[in-house]
Design an enzyme around this catalytic site. Structure first.
Site, short mmCIF file in Angstrom:
data_model
loop_
_atom_site.label_atom_id
_atom_site.label_comp_id
_atom_site.label_asym_id
_atom_site.label_seq_id
_atom_site.Cartn_x
_atom_site.Cartn_y
_atom_site.Cartn_z
N SER B 150 0.81 -1.21 0.00
CA SER B 150 0.00 0.00 0.00
C SER B 150 0.85 1.27 0.00
CB SER B 150 -0.90 0.01 1.24
OG SER B 150 -0.10 -0.04 2.40
N LYS B 189 3.69 10.22 3.03
CA LYS B 189 3.69 11.26 1.99
C LYS B 189 4.58 12.42 2.42
CE LYS B 189 0.21 9.97 -0.90
NZ LYS B 189 0.01 8.63 -0.29
#
Lengths: 236, 236
Positions: B150, B189
């Site tokens: 993921s 991120k």
DNA sequence: AATATACACGAACAGGTGTTCTGTGTCAAG
DNA sequence: CTTGACACAGAACACCTGTTCGTGTATATT
């Protein structure tokens, strides 16, 4: 009898003692005693070992704390000496980590992998990696820094450090650094020999593999062992 | 007389001895003797030091070579030691590498990051990382193993080890582990605060950023410091 | 030939060092 | 209260370890 002595002085016994000290320290985590040095360096008398230790201290190869048992430490890592003594590979794996020579940068087209016998002394920078992250056999290992984003399909980005081992062939499933002679590109892919051809599978599962039919077109440069990415700076 | 014993052993004296051993080793290049430990740890009897050293060996914090003077070595440097002893920053000449506690696995939905004050000594596995690869401040550091694919948009794959630091906020350009409360997902991120909203930029330049308008939806779990990937097995 | 120097050996010595034994005190369970 | 486990101190002991001294052997220097 090669005579390429770097520094003046330093007889075989000096080097042998340095080697024993380093090896003992690596294996045991503490320095050897004078008698232990003598035993391993095949010197029967403690006074002779002491004699050389004094000289090594004078030459600033070691530092001694008199009156303290095992009170000595290497000042220079003397990796060079060890290599000179021919201990390039099986250095007894007990040291906690390795300083892997950072041999250069690799990008898309450019191919700057060092020769298999490149001189370890020339590299000025290295990457410290714990032995627990590496295979047992730590011979022929070097590291390169990735330049640019051409390795994105291998899940490797600009600035990443790739630790690899020199190799000319590979087994199925290993990640290799290959050069495709056709277009003179350098990539990192998983290697699979399938019948007559070779499948080069990107690490990123969302990307499609490359098939190479002509073996001459495929040039394996090394196997990838470890990828290290230091995060912190912003890329965009 | 406060008797705040830790749940899993390791009294103050255990910690003090570990601290003395590490400090002495750093300063002198060789381990301390039992009497020297006693002096610095304010333990008057050699037998008491020996008593604790035996326990520390039993708990596999150190390793001893009996009958050998100074025959002991630290097995873990443990970021936790420095942290728990309150020596978070300036421990200048520490060991060359840290054993970072491997706190669990993270996947897409599941979020198993440990609490900020979890007990470092309880973790049974750790990752050895050279200090040279980490920031100076090694407090609040832990590591997780990535489960599943993921995190591919962060250039991080299944099995990768992510070293991070606990944090509740971040500066622009830092890579953070964030949880999006809306869909209860966990991603890595790059963080950019742009006016009222936050831009979450994937590490993979070919992928598009995510914009978060509602700050409440964004939950920062930590900052990513290092990504380590051990290559060798085949993924496909 | 005589001397100096570097290298080497072994033994003896003093102090360092790990180990062990005895003893004391505390504290909680019986 | 008694018992036992635990934490701790101190002393005694045997071994380890660094140092020093006397001696020997080459090799070069005078």
């Amino acid at each position: 009898m090669m005579m390429a002595r770097k520094k003046k002085g330093l007889s075989d016994r000096h080097l042998k003692i340095l080697e024993v000290m380093q090896k003992y320290q690596d294996e045991n985590g503490y320095p050897p005693s004078i008698r232990e040095i003598g035993r391993q360096a095949k010197i029967s008398s403690t006074s002779v070992v002491n004699y050389y230790l004094d000289q090594l201290e004078e030459a600033e190869y070691i530092q001694r704390d008199r009156k303290v048992s095992r009170g000595m430490r290497l000042l220079k890592t003397a990796a060079g000496d060890a290599y000179e003594l021919g201990d390039t590979s099986g250095n007894s794996g007990n040291e906690a980590f390795l300083t892997i020579p950072l041999a250069g940068r690799i990008g898309a087209g450019i191919m700057a992998l060092p020769a298999s016998d490149f001189n370890y002394f020339d590299v000025d920078s290295g990457v410290d990696v714990a032995r627990s992250l590496l295979p047992e056999d730590t011979s022929d290992i070097f590291a390169v820094e990735v330049d640019g984003e051409s390795m994105i399909d291998a899940m490797i980005n600009d600035g990443d450090i790739v630790v690899m081992r020199h190799a000319k062939d590979a087994r199925n499933g290993e990640m290799v650094a290959v050069r495709l002679a056709d277009d003179d590109t350098m990539t990192l892919k998983y290697f699979y020999k399938e019948g007559g051809r070779v499948r080069l599978q990107p690490a990123n599962p969302t990307m499609e593999p490359i098939y190479v039919d002509n073996p001459k077109n495929l040039e394996i440069q090394g196997k990838v062992l470890l990828v290290i990415r230091q995060v912190g700076a912003s890329p965009i």
